[in-house]
Design a protein around this motif. Structure first.
Motif, PDB file in Angstrom:
ATOM      1  N   VAL A 137      36.938  25.763  32.131  1.00 10.97           N
ATOM      2  CA  VAL A 137      36.252  26.934  32.691  1.00 10.97           C
ATOM      3  C   VAL A 137      36.446  28.059  31.692  1.00 10.97           C
ATOM      4  O   VAL A 137      37.589  28.444  31.417  1.00 10.97           O
ATOM      5  CB  VAL A 137      36.822  27.355  34.060  1.00 10.97           C
ATOM      6  N   THR A 138      35.360  28.564  31.132  1.00 14.16           N
ATOM      7  CA  THR A 138      35.439  29.621  30.136  1.00 14.16           C
ATOM      8  C   THR A 138      34.503  30.746  30.514  1.00 14.16           C
ATOM      9  O   THR A 138      33.301  30.532  30.695  1.00 14.16           O
ATOM     10  CB  THR A 138      35.065  29.094  28.736  1.00 14.16           C
ATOM     11  N   GLY A 139      35.039  31.948  30.643  1.00 10.15           N
ATOM     12  CA  GLY A 139      34.226  33.088  31.036  1.00 10.15           C
ATOM     13  C   GLY A 139      33.636  33.832  29.857  1.00 10.15           C
ATOM     14  O   GLY A 139      34.011  33.619  28.705  1.00 10.15           O
ATOM     15  N   TRP A 140      32.717  34.716  30.164  1.00  8.30           N
ATOM     16  CA  TRP A 140      32.157  35.611  29.162  1.00  8.30           C
ATOM     17  C   TRP A 140      33.232  36.572  28.666  1.00  8.30           C
ATOM     18  O   TRP A 140      34.298  36.733  29.301  1.00  8.30           O
ATOM     19  CB  TRP A 140      31.019  36.428  29.765  1.00  8.30           C
ATOM     20  N   LEU A 141      32.935  37.235  27.574  1.00  5.17           N
ATOM     21  CA  LEU A 141      33.760  38.324  27.082  1.00  5.17           C
ATOM     22  C   LEU A 141      33.735  39.469  28.090  1.00  5.17           C
ATOM     23  O   LEU A 141      32.725  39.707  28.743  1.00  5.17           O
ATOM     24  CB  LEU A 141      33.182  38.813  25.747  1.00  5.17           C
ATOM     25  N   GLY A 142      34.867  40.169  28.231  1.00  4.47           N
ATOM     26  CA  GLY A 142      34.838  41.369  29.058  1.00  4.47           C
ATOM     27  C   GLY A 142      35.608  41.292  30.350  1.00  4.47           C
ATOM     28  O   GLY A 142      35.236  41.939  31.331  1.00  4.47           O
ATOM     29  N   GLY A 143      36.697  40.527  30.389  1.00  3.62           N
ATOM     30  CA  GLY A 143      37.541  40.471  31.581  1.00  3.62           C
ATOM     31  C   GLY A 143      37.325  39.265  32.465  1.00  3.62           C
ATOM     32  O   GLY A 143      38.081  39.040  33.416  1.00  3.62           O
ATOM     33  N   TYR A 144      36.312  38.463  32.177  1.00  2.00           N
ATOM     34  CA  TYR A 144      36.025  37.299  33.020  1.00  2.00           C
ATOM     35  C   TYR A 144      37.125  36.238  32.923  1.00  2.00           C
ATOM     36  O   TYR A 144      37.479  35.603  33.929  1.00  2.00           O
ATOM     37  CB  TYR A 144      34.683  36.675  32.623  1.00  2.00           C
ATOM     38  N   ASN A 145      37.681  36.043  31.741  1.00  2.00           N
ATOM     39  CA  ASN A 145      38.717  35.020  31.593  1.00  2.00           C
ATOM     40  C   ASN A 145      40.029  35.439  32.242  1.00  2.00           C
ATOM     41  O   ASN A 145      40.764  34.588  32.762  1.00  2.00           O
ATOM     42  CB  ASN A 145      38.903  34.683  30.109  1.00  2.00           C
ATOM     43  N   PHE A 146      40.321  36.740  32.227  1.00  2.00           N
ATOM     44  CA  PHE A 146      41.496  37.188  32.972  1.00  2.00           C
ATOM     45  C   PHE A 146      41.285  36.974  34.474  1.00  2.00           C
ATOM     46  O   PHE A 146      42.207  36.549  35.181  1.00  2.00           O
ATOM     47  CB  PHE A 146      41.799  38.659  32.687  1.00  2.00           C
ATOM     48  N   GLN A 147      40.091  37.262  34.969  1.00  2.00           N
ATOM     49  CA  GLN A 147      39.861  37.065  36.399  1.00  2.00           C
ATOM     50  C   GLN A 147      39.991  35.592  36.778  1.00  2.00           C
ATOM     51  O   GLN A 147      40.512  35.269  37.846  1.00  2.00           O
ATOM     52  CB  GLN A 147      38.491  37.606  36.817  1.00  2.00           C
ATOM     53  N   TRP A 148      39.539  34.696  35.887  1.00  2.00           N
ATOM     54  CA  TRP A 148      39.732  33.265  36.143  1.00  2.00           C
ATOM     55  C   TRP A 148      41.225  32.920  36.146  1.00  2.00           C
ATOM     56  O   TRP A 148      41.685  32.119  36.974  1.00  2.00           O
ATOM     57  CB  TRP A 148      38.998  32.426  35.099  1.00  2.00           C
ATOM     58  N   ALA A 149      42.000  33.528  35.263  1.00  2.00           N
ATOM     59  CA  ALA A 149      43.446  33.274  35.244  1.00  2.00           C
ATOM     60  C   ALA A 149      44.078  33.729  36.548  1.00  2.00           C
ATOM     61  O   ALA A 149      44.869  32.983  37.165  1.00  2.00           O
ATOM     62  CB  ALA A 149      44.084  34.010  34.064  1.00  2.00           C
ATOM     63  N   TRP A 150      43.747  34.956  36.997  1.00  2.00           N
ATOM     64  CA  TRP A 150      44.322  35.446  38.252  1.00  2.00           C
ATOM     65  C   TRP A 150      43.916  34.538  39.420  1.00  2.00           C
ATOM     66  O   TRP A 150      44.752  34.170  40.253  1.00  2.00           O
ATOM     67  CB  TRP A 150      43.859  36.871  38.568  1.00  2.00           C
ATOM     68  N   ALA A 151      42.624  34.193  39.484  1.00  2.00           N
ATOM     69  CA  ALA A 151      42.106  33.441  40.632  1.00  2.00           C
ATOM     70  C   ALA A 151      42.636  32.009  40.669  1.00  2.00           C
ATOM     71  O   ALA A 151      43.049  31.514  41.724  1.00  2.00           O
ATOM     72  CB  ALA A 151      40.574  33.439  40.603  1.00  2.00           C
ATOM     73  N   SER A 152      42.629  31.335  39.525  1.00  2.00           N
ATOM     74  CA  SER A 152      43.106  29.947  39.521  1.00  2.00           C
ATOM     75  C   SER A 152      44.612  29.883  39.727  1.00  2.00           C
ATOM     76  O   SER A 152      45.133  29.005  40.432  1.00  2.00           O
ATOM     77  CB  SER A 152      42.730  29.250  38.196  1.00  2.00           C
ATOM     78  N   GLY A 153      45.357  30.849  39.137  1.00  2.00           N
ATOM     79  CA  GLY A 153      46.795  30.893  39.370  1.00  2.00           C
ATOM     80  C   GLY A 153      47.100  31.166  40.833  1.00  2.00           C
ATOM     81  O   GLY A 153      48.000  30.558  41.420  1.00  2.00           O
ATOM     82  N   TRP A 154      46.348  32.103  41.427  1.00  2.00           N
ATOM     83  CA  TRP A 154      46.517  32.410  42.847  1.00  2.00           C
ATOM     84  C   TRP A 154      46.280  31.169  43.693  1.00  2.00           C
ATOM     85  O   TRP A 154      47.060  30.884  44.632  1.00  2.00           O
ATOM     86  CB  TRP A 154      45.547  33.522  43.235  1.00  2.00           C
ATOM     87  N   ALA A 155      45.210  30.436  43.403  1.00  2.00           N
ATOM     88  CA  ALA A 155      44.875  29.242  44.197  1.00  2.00           C
ATOM     89  C   ALA A 155      45.996  28.209  44.149  1.00  2.00           C
ATOM     90  O   ALA A 155      46.378  27.632  45.174  1.00  2.00           O
ATOM     91  CB  ALA A 155      43.559  28.641  43.690  1.00  2.00           C
ATOM     92  N   ALA A 156      46.526  27.966  42.963  1.00  2.00           N
ATOM     93  CA  ALA A 156      47.631  26.991  42.838  1.00  2.00           C
ATOM     94  C   ALA A 156      48.889  27.511  43.523  1.00  2.00           C
ATOM     95  O   ALA A 156      49.617  26.744  44.177  1.00  2.00           O
ATOM     96  CB  ALA A 156      47.897  26.698  41.369  1.00  2.00           C
ATOM     97  N   GLY A 157      49.149  28.798  43.375  1.00  2.00           N
ATOM     98  CA  GLY A 157      50.334  29.382  44.007  1.00  2.00           C
ATOM     99  C   GLY A 157      50.294  29.330  45.517  1.00  2.00           C
ATOM    100  O   GLY A 157      51.332  29.281  46.176  1.00  2.00           O
ATOM    101  N   GLN A 158      49.094  29.323  46.086  1.00  2.00           N
ATOM    102  CA  GLN A 158      48.949  29.216  47.536  1.00  2.00           C
ATOM    103  C   GLN A 158      49.173  27.796  48.038  1.00  2.00           C
ATOM    104  O   GLN A 158      49.445  27.589  49.227  1.00  2.00           O
ATOM    105  CB  GLN A 158      47.531  29.673  47.953  1.00  2.00           C
ATOM    106  N   ALA A 159      49.025  26.819  47.142  1.00  2.00           N
ATOM    107  CA  ALA A 159      49.038  25.421  47.573  1.00  2.00           C
ATOM    108  C   ALA A 159      50.281  24.640  47.165  1.00  2.00           C
ATOM    109  O   ALA A 159      50.704  23.722  47.880  1.00  2.00           O
ATOM    110  CB  ALA A 159      47.797  24.707  47.015  1.00  2.00           C
ATOM    111  N   ALA A 160      50.878  24.989  46.037  1.00  2.00           N
ATOM    112  CA  ALA A 160      51.978  24.163  45.496  1.00  2.00           C
ATOM    113  C   ALA A 160      53.233  24.265  46.357  1.00  2.00           C
ATOM    114  O   ALA A 160      53.479  25.266  47.014  1.00  2.00           O
ATOM    115  CB  ALA A 160      52.279  24.588  44.074  1.00  2.00           C
TER     116      ALA A 160
END
Length: 397
Positions: free
Chosen positions: A374-397
């Motif tokens: 999953v690769t986002g556009w330039l401009g903060g999209y990849n950080f948002q993917w990091a926050w969101a995917s990390g959050w999702a795993a942290g809720q489940a693990a």
């Protein structure tokens, strides 16, 4: 040998977020990283001010702004942890920020503020951070993961891999996540540098070197049906700037890119007006009203029209229009992982649960952040993917 509920490999954006969320649920969490400091890519991002999210990195607005073999994979996490959630976290620490352009949010001050925020949240959640720890092996047996380092071993019931991709190796990128995915039977798609400057053959490069440091804003740069209207920067190595970085994620070797140096306004009408109002000036003078003087000079020389504006025909205006608005060149490559902001491709999402980020065939194993396809556009999209995917795993693990 110390046992934890969860071990997180990688103290970057996605790993810290996953550890924080898991810790909030009362899980005993250990974060391991080989670097001397946590969040090094966060610290250097955005010119040291951290473009920490984009207000358009949502399911609705950002649906086509994440590249993947399965573009829908990212939507579940992005829908549940949105830019507003991270903005609220930033606000809670009274970190001032601003929107720069196109929804991009930057700290007013140092990006270290975001790193400090995450470390503070990790401490509040009871997580343990162990730096300068080089991983030498990971194994799995009897529902337990064993992580071996040079000087210690740790065990846990769940393992979250957040070690990033191959981009910016000087910051410690290793490709460990891909090795672990392969070890545990997950597929890895083709990886390559993305959000990266493009390079050209020597003849074109010599021409561009004359313009090093000159920016054109805006330009429209296209490859196939994809185009971006942002700034372009000439460098001694080739072309950079936001428009080039964006298009690099869609460019493939052998493709030509089309550059429109005058995307807004009617260039032919401007030339006709100049022919009438200033017939005694040359093309270079007219172009210098819209471009840097040096760029205007070189463009005019390359177009090869040396007569005064009053003597330029409508047919020649078409030649100028083609040169400035349909400049077509073929890159020979990119600057590679050395300067790439992210890695395109990665762990095949077909092997992961989009809700939890857990490997479908290995219970307790999770992959988050840049290492996933999953690769986002330039401009903060990849950080948002990091926050969101990390959050999702942290809720489940």
């Amino acid at each position: 040998m110390t046992h934890y509920d969860i071990i997180v490999l990688g103290a970057g954006a996605a790993g810290l977020m996953a550890a924080i969320e898991a810790g909030k649920r009362g899980r005993k969490v250990l974060v391991l990283d080989h670097a001397r400091a946590a969040g090094e890519k966060i610290r250097i991002s955005g010119g040291g001010r951290c473009n920490f999210t984009n207000i358009n990195a949502t399911v609705k607005a950002g649906r086509d702004r994440f590249i993947s073999q399965n573009p829908r994979f990212a939507l579940s996490a992005l829908a549940r942890y949105t830019p507003e959630h991270f903005i609220a976290l930033v606000d809670s620490y009274a970190i001032p920020f601003h929107e720069k352009t196109l929804g991009q949010l930057f700290c007013d001050g140092s990006s270290q503020q975001i790193v400090n925020l995450l470390l503070a949240e990790l401490r509040k959640a009871g997580g343990t951070l162990r730096l300068e720890t080089v991983i030498t092996g990971v194994s799995h047996a009897d529902a337990t993961f064993t992580v071996t380092a040079e000087d210690a071993s740790f065990t846990a019931g769940a393992l979250i891999v957040a070690t990033g991709g191959k981009s910016i190796p000087k910051m410690g990128a290793t490709g460990l996540a891909y090795q672990l995915a392969t070890q545990f039977g997950l597929k890895v798609t083709e990886t390559r540098p993305a959000l990266v400057p493009l390079t050209f053959e020597p003849r074109i490069l010599e021409w561009m070197a004359q313009l090093s440091g000159i920016a054109v804003d805006p330009t429209r740069i296209s490859v196939g049906k994809r185009s971006f209207e942002e700034a372009l920067l000439f460098t001694h190595r080739g072309l950079s700037g936001p428009a080039i970085l964006q298009i690099s994620s869609y460019w493939r070797e052998g493709d030509a890119i089309v550059i429109d140096l005058f995307p807004n306004g009617d260039l032919t009408e401007i030339l006709r007006d100049a022919r009438t109002s200033t017939p005694k000036v040359q093309l270079q003078t007219v172009l210098s009203q819209h471009f840097a003087k040096r760029l205007a000079q070189i463009l005019a020389e390359d177009i090869g029209i040396t007569t005064m504006m009053g003597d330029i025909s409508d047919k020649s205006f078409g030649k100028i229009e083609d040169a400035l608005r349909r400049w077509t060149i073929k890159p020979t490559g990119s600057e590679g992982y050395r300067t790439a902001e992210v890695t395109l491709g990665g762990i095949d999402t077909a092997g992961l649960d989009s809700t939890t980020m857990q490997a479908r065939t290995v219970p307790g194993l999770y992959f988050v952040g840049e290492c996933v396809d999953v690769t986002g556009w330039l401009g903060g999209y990849n950080f948002q993917w990091a926050w969101a995917s990390g959050w999702a795993a942290g809720q489940a693990a």
